[in-house]
Design a protein around this motif. Structure first.
Motif, short mmCIF file in Angstrom:
data_model
loop_
_atom_site.label_atom_id
_atom_site.label_comp_id
_atom_site.label_asym_id
_atom_site.label_seq_id
_atom_site.Cartn_x
_atom_site.Cartn_y
_atom_site.Cartn_z
N UNK A 147 -23.76 -20.25 19.32
CA UNK A 147 -24.13 -18.84 19.36
C UNK A 147 -23.42 -18.06 20.45
N UNK A 148 -22.62 -18.72 21.29
CA UNK A 148 -21.86 -18.02 22.33
C UNK A 148 -20.57 -18.78 22.58
N UNK B 295 -23.88 -8.07 17.27
CA UNK B 295 -23.81 -7.73 18.69
C UNK B 295 -24.87 -8.44 19.54
N UNK B 296 -25.46 -9.48 19.06
CA UNK B 296 -26.55 -10.10 19.81
C UNK B 296 -26.07 -10.53 21.20
N UNK C 145 -34.17 -7.40 19.59
CA UNK C 145 -32.74 -7.12 19.45
C UNK C 145 -32.45 -6.10 18.35
N UNK C 146 -32.94 -6.34 17.17
CA UNK C 146 -32.64 -5.44 16.05
C UNK C 146 -33.16 -4.04 16.31
N UNK C 147 -34.37 -3.94 16.85
CA UNK C 147 -34.94 -2.63 17.16
C UNK C 147 -34.12 -1.90 18.21
N UNK D 282 -28.66 -12.79 14.99
CA UNK D 282 -27.79 -13.81 15.60
C UNK D 282 -27.56 -14.97 14.64
N UNK D 283 -26.31 -15.20 14.29
CA UNK D 283 -25.91 -16.30 13.42
C UNK D 283 -25.05 -17.27 14.22
#
Length: 398
Positions: A25-26, A220-221, A246-248, A269-270
């Motif tokens: 994820x990063x 953009x997470x 995050x989404x909010x 986040x994927x």
């Protein structure tokens, strides 16, 4: 006991020890995951890292391999808590930011190689001394980082760029399956000032107001609130922490800056292994980054799918971009970055006007974009994690 092991042919393989984090994820995690995988195809590898969470890997096969190559949780804690742990082979260390200090400084191999990506280019003398004292060689993720270190008098330095997984990211089928009647702009990377999503938002606002068929897909997470908060310094958008969700947060930020949410897809986040479909179903990737200590893994994976990018030609981007494989943002002004009153870095501010002008050009000339994407895919096919691992192997055992 940590040490060399016998290969299937009965010869002794040189054990390489790796202290990099692993995940999907990063950037650091992806880098560590693939280097363990690819180096283990060359020689024996032992991963010394904290607990490996299957959810953070996102891939059962990769998780199984990493667990097989890693020390136990108990052994990791034992090693971490002793003053010095000597190894009988070379060690590849993750360097924490620009500190030039290993994430596990008590581990000492027969040869110690540090791997670093940093964006804080103004480096205190004590950090430079760390690099000189601790590492035989410092490997940077970009030529820009190497140039910064050489400017401080560190000469035992080389550049090895990150790679892509050609099984996942390739130009075999770059055509869109969805939104075929729309012009889809993709933007990726954690939401922060450095990554330039404020420029993306401003440029997309111009496009949405002018053309009814444009869509923004963003991924953009950001795990780290500290870097998220840097967007408050944006010269282009209004930003604050409106929500812990995050989404909010992203939705509220876009709305406050005049974006029509009917024309936006905010991806959750994927793991990187699931991103190829999003890349292929877009027309262009927009990466107006102010600084990259590496070569921007998301950008590289996007290009590897045979997709064109409009990207800033600065810092780490220069190692992978050229006028044939991408559309370059070249009009930039150097900017100083401060932490409170202390200057910590010198970055580059991409021109919003040039970004908009070239995004307009891409919109009007979309039939040309596949040609640029095809060259991008060919170039990135040469930059695999296997090659990255081979380059590291030569540095570690030479």
């Amino acid at each position: 006991m940590l040490g060399a092991q016998k290969t299937q042919k009965g010869t002794t393989a040189k054990m390489i020890y790796i202290t990099l984090p692993v995940g999907s994820y990063h950037g650091w995690g992806v880098c560590g995951k693939y280097l363990v995988k690819e180096l283990s195809q060359i020689t024996e590898v032992l991963l010394i890292t904290e607990h490996i969470d299957p959810a953070s890997i996102g891939d059962d096969t990769a998780y199984k391999l990493l667990k097989e190559k890693a020390v136990s949780v108990e052994e990791y804690q034992r090693i971490k808590n002793i003053s010095e742990h000597r190894l009988d082979g070379p060690a590849l260390h993750a360097i924490i930011g620009n500190t030039m200090k290993s994430n596990l400084p008590n581990i000492r191999g027969t040869k110690n190689i540090g791997y670093t990506f940093f964006e804080e280019s103004i480096i205190p003398a004590s950090y430079i001394e760390n690099g000189r004292r601790f590492f035989d060689i410092i490997v940077t993720g970009s030529s820009w980082c190497e140039e910064v270190l050489r400017g401080y008098g560190i000469n035992n330095v080389a550049t090895i760029i990150q790679g892509i997984d050609p099984d996942l990211f390739n130009p075999a089928s770059p055509a869109k399956e969805h939104f075929t009647d729309r012009f889809v702009i993709f933007s990726g990377g954690k939401f922060e000032l450095r990554k330039g999503q404020d420029i993306v938002i401003k440029a997309f606002k111009h496009m949405q107001d002018k053309y009814p068929d444009v869509i923004l897909v963003n991924s953009w997470f950001n795990h780290w609130n500290e870097s998220l908060l840097t967007m408050k310094a944006s010269p282009h958008i209004e930003f604050d922490i409106y929500s812990n969700d995050y989404t909010s947060l992203i939705n509220e930020t876009l709305v406050k800056n005049g974006i029509d949410m009917q024309r936006v897809i905010v991806l959750p986040p994927y793991p990187n292994i699931l991103m190829a479909e999003a890349y292929r179903n877009s027309d262009i990737g927009l990466f107006p980054n102010r600084c990259e200590g590496g070569t921007n893994l998301v950008l590289m994976e996007y290009m590897a799918c045979g997709k064109p990018v409009l990207a800033s030609f600065n810092t780490g981007h220069k190692d992978v971009l050229n006028k044939k494989n991408s559309i370059l943002i070249e009009d930039m002004e150097p900017i100083s970055i401060y932490d409170d009153d202390k200057e910590i870095a010198s970055w580059f501010e991409p021109s919003l006007d040039e970004t908009i002008a070239k995004l307009e050009w891409a919109y009007q000339n979309r039939s040309i974009l596949p040609q640029i994407g095809n060259i991008a895919g060919q170039d990135m096919a040469k930059a695999t994690w296997r090659k990255t691992a081979q380059d590291f192997y030569h540095v570690l055992v030479s």
